[in-house]
Design a protein around this motif. Structure first.
Motif, PDB file in Angstrom:
ATOM      1  N   PHE A 365       0.829  -1.191   0.000  1.00  0.00           N
ATOM      2  CA  PHE A 365       0.000   0.000   0.000  1.00  0.00           C
ATOM      3  C   PHE A 365       0.873   1.254   0.000  1.00  0.00           C
ATOM      4  CE2 PHE A 365      -2.555  -3.191   2.370  1.00  0.00           C
ATOM      5  CZ  PHE A 365      -3.574  -3.331   1.430  1.00  0.00           C
ATOM      6  N   THR A 366       0.289   2.343  -0.446  1.00  0.00           N
ATOM      7  CA  THR A 366       0.989   3.623  -0.461  1.00  0.00           C
ATOM      8  C   THR A 366       0.753   4.359   0.857  1.00  0.00           C
ATOM      9  OG1 THR A 366      -0.912   4.714  -1.497  1.00  0.00           O
ATOM     10  CG2 THR A 366       0.781   3.820  -2.953  1.00  0.00           C
ATOM     11  N   LYS A 367       1.586   5.334   1.122  1.00  0.00           N
ATOM     12  CA  LYS A 367       1.465   6.147   2.328  1.00  0.00           C
ATOM     13  C   LYS A 367       0.910   7.517   1.959  1.00  0.00           C
ATOM     14  CE  LYS A 367       5.426   3.946   4.617  1.00  0.00           C
ATOM     15  NZ  LYS A 367       6.746   4.176   5.237  1.00  0.00           N
ATOM     16  N   GLY A 368       0.305   8.167   2.934  1.00  0.00           N
ATOM     17  CA  GLY A 368      -0.231   9.500   2.699  1.00  0.00           C
ATOM     18  C   GLY A 368      -1.642   9.431   2.132  1.00  0.00           C
ATOM     19  N   ASP A 369      -2.310  10.578   2.126  1.00  0.00           N
ATOM     20  CA  ASP A 369      -3.682  10.645   1.641  1.00  0.00           C
ATOM     21  C   ASP A 369      -3.746  10.336   0.140  1.00  0.00           C
ATOM     22  OD1 ASP A 369      -4.293  11.356   4.179  1.00  0.00           O
ATOM     23  OD2 ASP A 369      -4.546  13.499   3.769  1.00  0.00           O
ATOM     24  N   THR A 370      -4.861   9.786  -0.275  1.00  0.00           N
ATOM     25  CA  THR A 370      -5.086   9.456  -1.685  1.00  0.00           C
ATOM     26  C   THR A 370      -6.230  10.301  -2.221  1.00  0.00           C
ATOM     27  OG1 THR A 370      -4.306   7.181  -1.460  1.00  0.00           O
ATOM     28  CG2 THR A 370      -5.767   7.646  -3.297  1.00  0.00           C
ATOM     29  N   LYS A 371      -5.938  11.083  -3.266  1.00  0.00           N
ATOM     30  CA  LYS A 371      -6.981  11.902  -3.888  1.00  0.00           C
ATOM     31  C   LYS A 371      -7.823  11.042  -4.824  1.00  0.00           C
ATOM     32  CE  LYS A 371      -4.841  16.477  -3.647  1.00  0.00           C
ATOM     33  NZ  LYS A 371      -4.448  17.680  -4.417  1.00  0.00           N
ATOM     34  N   VAL A 372      -9.122  11.239  -4.737  1.00  0.00           N
ATOM     35  CA  VAL A 372     -10.056  10.473  -5.551  1.00  0.00           C
ATOM     36  C   VAL A 372     -10.389  11.284  -6.800  1.00  0.00           C
ATOM     37  CG1 VAL A 372     -12.311   9.359  -5.636  1.00  0.00           C
ATOM     38  CG2 VAL A 372     -10.997   9.367  -3.508  1.00  0.00           C
ATOM     39  N   ALA A 373      -9.965  10.791  -7.964  1.00  0.00           N
ATOM     40  CA  ALA A 373     -10.246  11.443  -9.248  1.00  0.00           C
ATOM     41  C   ALA A 373     -11.241  10.572 -10.006  1.00  0.00           C
ATOM     42  CB  ALA A 373      -8.960  11.630 -10.054  1.00  0.00           C
ATOM     43  N   PHE A 374     -12.477  11.019 -10.100  1.00  0.00           N
ATOM     44  CA  PHE A 374     -13.518  10.195 -10.701  1.00  0.00           C
ATOM     45  C   PHE A 374     -13.371  10.080 -12.216  1.00  0.00           C
ATOM     46  CE2 PHE A 374     -15.491  11.338  -6.635  1.00  0.00           C
ATOM     47  CZ  PHE A 374     -15.866  10.077  -6.199  1.00  0.00           C
ATOM     48  N   GLU A 375     -12.485  10.896 -12.817  1.00  0.00           N
ATOM     49  CA  GLU A 375     -12.213  10.707 -14.248  1.00  0.00           C
ATOM     50  C   GLU A 375     -11.645   9.315 -14.505  1.00  0.00           C
ATOM     51  OE1 GLU A 375     -12.072  14.976 -13.155  1.00  0.00           O
ATOM     52  OE2 GLU A 375     -11.087  13.152 -12.421  1.00  0.00           O
ATOM     53  N   LYS A 376     -10.884   8.810 -13.550  1.00  0.00           N
ATOM     54  CA  LYS A 376     -10.317   7.467 -13.668  1.00  0.00           C
ATOM     55  C   LYS A 376     -11.418   6.418 -13.669  1.00  0.00           C
ATOM     56  CE  LYS A 376      -6.707   4.584 -13.339  1.00  0.00           C
ATOM     57  NZ  LYS A 376      -5.538   4.551 -14.218  1.00  0.00           N
ATOM     58  N   LEU A 377     -12.477   6.662 -12.927  1.00  0.00           N
ATOM     59  CA  LEU A 377     -13.591   5.714 -12.869  1.00  0.00           C
ATOM     60  C   LEU A 377     -14.181   5.501 -14.252  1.00  0.00           C
ATOM     61  CD1 LEU A 377     -15.717   4.117 -11.078  1.00  0.00           C
ATOM     62  CD2 LEU A 377     -17.066   6.225 -11.160  1.00  0.00           C
ATOM     63  N   TRP A 378     -14.400   6.588 -14.995  1.00  0.00           N
ATOM     64  CA  TRP A 378     -15.031   6.463 -16.314  1.00  0.00           C
ATOM     65  C   TRP A 378     -14.063   5.923 -17.354  1.00  0.00           C
ATOM     66  CZ3 TRP A 378     -19.798   6.160 -15.568  1.00  0.00           C
ATOM     67  CH2 TRP A 378     -20.428   6.918 -14.593  1.00  0.00           C
ATOM     68  N   TYR A 379     -12.790   6.156 -17.153  1.00  0.00           N
ATOM     69  CA  TYR A 379     -11.789   5.519 -18.023  1.00  0.00           C
ATOM     70  C   TYR A 379     -11.837   4.000 -17.845  1.00  0.00           C
ATOM     71  CZ  TYR A 379      -7.190   3.723 -19.302  1.00  0.00           C
ATOM     72  OH  TYR A 379      -6.165   2.956 -19.811  1.00  0.00           O
ATOM     73  N   LEU A 380     -11.903   3.556 -16.607  1.00  0.00           N
ATOM     74  CA  LEU A 380     -11.983   2.120 -16.333  1.00  0.00           C
ATOM     75  C   LEU A 380     -13.312   1.548 -16.818  1.00  0.00           C
ATOM     76  CD1 LEU A 380     -10.494   2.121 -12.720  1.00  0.00           C
ATOM     77  CD2 LEU A 380      -9.356   1.318 -14.800  1.00  0.00           C
ATOM     78  N   GLN A 381     -14.378   2.340 -16.718  1.00  0.00           N
ATOM     79  CA  GLN A 381     -15.685   1.870 -17.186  1.00  0.00           C
ATOM     80  C   GLN A 381     -15.639   1.531 -18.682  1.00  0.00           C
ATOM     81  OE1 GLN A 381     -18.396   1.115 -15.592  1.00  0.00           O
ATOM     82  NE2 GLN A 381     -20.245   1.761 -16.649  1.00  0.00           N
ATOM     83  N   LYS A 382     -14.989   2.366 -19.470  1.00  0.00           N
ATOM     84  CA  LYS A 382     -14.863   2.092 -20.899  1.00  0.00           C
ATOM     85  C   LYS A 382     -14.041   0.832 -21.146  1.00  0.00           C
ATOM     86  CE  LYS A 382     -15.195   6.955 -22.304  1.00  0.00           C
ATOM     87  NZ  LYS A 382     -14.497   8.093 -22.957  1.00  0.00           N
ATOM     88  N   GLY A 383     -12.977   0.674 -20.362  1.00  0.00           N
ATOM     89  CA  GLY A 383     -12.142  -0.510 -20.528  1.00  0.00           C
ATOM     90  C   GLY A 383     -12.884  -1.793 -20.212  1.00  0.00           C
ATOM     91  N   HIS A 384     -13.682  -1.782 -19.151  1.00  0.00           N
ATOM     92  CA  HIS A 384     -14.437  -2.983 -18.804  1.00  0.00           C
ATOM     93  C   HIS A 384     -15.565  -3.235 -19.797  1.00  0.00           C
ATOM     94  CE1 HIS A 384     -12.562  -4.267 -15.060  1.00  0.00           C
ATOM     95  NE2 HIS A 384     -12.429  -2.985 -14.731  1.00  0.00           N
ATOM     96  N   ALA A 385     -16.165  -2.172 -20.329  1.00  0.00           N
ATOM     97  CA  ALA A 385     -17.201  -2.358 -21.352  1.00  0.00           C
ATOM     98  C   ALA A 385     -16.627  -3.082 -22.558  1.00  0.00           C
ATOM     99  CB  ALA A 385     -17.784  -1.002 -21.753  1.00  0.00           C
ATOM    100  N   GLN A 386     -15.441  -2.668 -22.993  1.00  0.00           N
ATOM    101  CA  GLN A 386     -14.795  -3.351 -24.116  1.00  0.00           C
ATOM    102  C   GLN A 386     -14.486  -4.804 -23.770  1.00  0.00           C
ATOM    103  OE1 GLN A 386     -11.737  -0.026 -24.866  1.00  0.00           O
ATOM    104  NE2 GLN A 386     -12.048  -0.898 -26.882  1.00  0.00           N
TER     105      GLN A 386
END
Length: 644
Positions: A365-386
């Motif tokens: 695991f990484t250390k420090g706070d993790t910023k949540v970028a929802f743009e990544k969510l939709w990028y992954l959504q396209k990948g899983h759709a394919q």
């Protein structure tokens, strides 16, 4: 790029920091790591993990991530994943939270091996049903001298806290009741006198964290020890202690007491949770020590924050699991998105299925706070759709059904018979999804993007040719008459119905010679190859440039003609999905709409002027006999006639 430790990777040991692309498989050879480091990344024995939510709220992104990390650790090591409900806070419990929890975990595919509904050997798995167990263990601590009953009233504790606060002293309890004899304590408790049970703690112990290493507790310095001695001598209340409450006055255990007892009795080996629990871990370790138990391994994962660095609130509807589900986010997408929030890996891609994660998950695991970028969510959504479409996964059928439901809601299915031409509507949607899966995010967005495929008649905007920047090597841009595009569209569609296929149509467009349709003569264009290019004749180079420009204009025109200019599948795929009859019908409509515009275009006007000039010159020749070698009659000019 950076080099990894020698021997970690199977072949080349280079990984890109930005995209994490590496060069070989297997990607990570954990067997080459030193034993202690390997144990920190992958436990050598089956792990028993748990997810212990409180039914005071609904499952959100952060809690899903916690459940996922624990689930994956158990599956990666061949262990067990437990679900336990920590429902001791009855006042804040939401009535339908437990039911929603089961529904959300089932939707996500995180099936628990032991817990409510499924049972198990260490139940019951609701803390509200284990009160007698906690009382038994609290009595044990009292008997062993590690805990004591506190009968202080709320008024006394409040007065004590106010005094220390006004005096600028740290909070704490003075252990007034710790000196009670065992007999007096038990007698007062037997009479029903209200009391709590406190753990007697003089100093919290250090502990080992998988992510942060050794976590040491502050040792009192000589100066602070002298200050404590001074306070003991002159403070009328005396020294205070941080003795946490284990059992509340209503007889229910606190979270800390129930958590430790349950983890031990259920034989939990690893606890993965957020860093917000790090401040409570010393108390838990101290409690393990008081019982004489070995604590589990702790791994504290990063806190989730927004783009402004603020903690994501679990009461924010935007991160509630139902919010993602209602939007149409795939469970695989959300799990993939959640696992990347604080987990580090050495795989070539960030796209993971749950099965893949079960095979490659580690405690890195990484250390420090993790910023949540929802743009990544939709990028992954396209990948899983394919992935679903290409692999014909069960989710592919769900995508078809979701689009079909939207189509039925618009009440246009009956109007699609000219487009379907006898094809089942589900087959038609499946064909469209296969052609445009790379752009799929949700069923609604997909339906809106491809609305032209579900509309019998198109409402096209006014046609405008594609913009053509003037090249520095070309004094003027190439202009293509609209009639040439009409001709090309007709030529590439000369395919019989039984051979109407996207690949054939694509080959027809590629083989069409668009250079001959360019207005300006190719030989007259000043196009020189750039420095370093292969030596070739200028006309050949110009011809290729002309053909490229023509194809650009042709694709632009066809997209306008077939889908009103909306983005979507490639032109050959669009023609294949629409079918031959609908394609020809739409091209004919487009031709009629652009004939008038084509006549007014600069190219058409020039052609008309050229023809008018040629006709005028021909008429002039007919009126001028000398042009044809005949004698010129000038008698009608009278005295103005030229002399012979």
């Amino acid at each position: 790029m950076r080099s990894l430790r020698s021997g970690i990777l199977a072949r080349r040991s280079w990984v890109c920091i930005q995209c994490r692309r590496i060069s070989s498989t297997p990607l990570f050879n954990y067997g080459r790591l030193p034993p202690r480091e390997r144990e920190a990344i992958i436990p050598s024995r089956p792990a028993r993990t748990r997810f212990a939510p409180s039914p005071t709220g609904y499952l959100h992104l952060g809690s899903l991530r916690t459940a996922l990390f624990n689930y994956l650790l158990a599956k990666r090591t061949g262990g067990q994943f437990l679900l336990r409900l920590e429902d001791t806070d009855q006042k804040r419990t939401i009535p339908d939270a437990e039911k929603r929890l089961y529904k959300d975990l089932d939707w996500a595919g995180l099936n628990w091996d032991e817990g409510p509904v499924v049972g198990g050997p260490y139940g019951p798995y609701r803390q509200s049903e284990r009160t007698h167990i906690y009382r038994k263990h609290a009595d044990y601590l009292i008997h062993e001298g590690h805990a004591y009953r506190c009968f202080c009233s709320a008024e006394r504790l409040h007065t004590h806290a106010n005094y220390r606060n006004e005096a600028g002293l740290p909070p704490g309890y003075d252990r007034k009741c710790a000196g009670l004899s065992r007999g007096e304590s038990e007698e007062r408790a037997a009479k029903g006198e209200s009391h709590v049970v406190r753990l007697k703690v003089d100093r919290y112990p250090d502990y080992e964290d998988i992510v942060y290493g050794t976590i040491k507790q502050d040792r009192p310095s000589r100066k602070s020890r002298n200050l404590e001695s001074f306070q003991d001598a002159y403070d009328p209340i005396g020294r205070v202690y941080d003795d946490p409450i284990l059992v509340k006055s209503d007889g229910h255990p606190t979270y800390h007491m129930a958590n430790v007892v349950d983890d031990h009795l259920m034989r939990i080996t690893h606890v993965v949770r957020g860093t917000e629990w790090m401040s409570s871990t010393p108390l838990h370790v101290a409690l393990y020590g008081a019982f004489g138990w070995k604590p589990p391994r702790f791994a504290h994962v990063p806190l989730l924050v927004d783009q402004n660095g603020q903690k994501l609130s679990k009461r924010n509807a935007d991160i509630d699991l139902s919010h993602f589900r209602d939007q149409g986010v795939f469970p695989a997408t959300l799990l993939n998105f959640a696992v990347l929030l604080g987990w580090s890996h050495y795989q070539k891609s960030d796209l993971f299925s749950l099965v893949q994660l079960e095979k490659c998950f580690t405690l890195k695991f990484t250390k420090g706070d993790t910023k949540v970028a929802f743009e990544k969510l939709w990028y992954l959504q396209k990948g899983h759709a394919q992935r679903f479409v290409v692999g014909n996964e069960p989710e592919f059928q769900g995508m078809i059904v979701a689009v079909l439901e939207l189509l039925k809601s618009t009440k246009t299915t009956k109007k699609l018979s000219p487009i379907l031409q006898g094809r089942p509507i589900s087959q038609y949607i499946a064909h469209l999804l296969k052609a445009d899966s790379s752009a799929y995010t949700t069923a609604f967005e997909f339906f809106t993007r491809n609305l032209s495929f579900f509309t019998p008649r198109l409402d096209r905007p006014k046609y405008k040719p594609a913009s053509t920047p003037t090249s520095t090597s070309s004094p003027r841009p190439m202009r293509i008459p609209i009639s040439c595009l009409h001709t090309a569209a007709a030529a590439i569609t000369l395919v019989p119905g039984e051979h109407w296929d996207a690949e054939i149509l694509k080959a027809n467009i590629a083989s069409y010679d668009g250079a001959s349709a360019i207005e300006a003569p190719l030989e007259g264009r000043n196009m020189h190859p750039p420095d370093g290019a292969e030596t070739e004749t200028d006309p050949a180079r110009a011809r290729r440039a002309a053909d490229k420009e023509f194809k650009k204009q042709l694709y632009h025109y066809l997209r306008w003609a077939l889908s009103a200019g909306a983005p979507g599948p490639s032109i050959p795929e669009t023609m294949g999905i629409l079918g031959r009859d609908v394609t020809l019908l739409r091209l004919d409509e487009a031709r009629k709409l652009t004939q008038e515009a084509g006549a007014r275009s600069p190219v058409a006007e020039r052609l008309v002027r050229d023809k008018q000039r040629e006709k005028a010159e021909a008429n002039k020749s007919n009126r001028n006999p000398s042009a044809a070698g005949e004698k010129k009659d000038t008698s009608w000019m009278g005295s103005l006639a030229p002399r012979k």
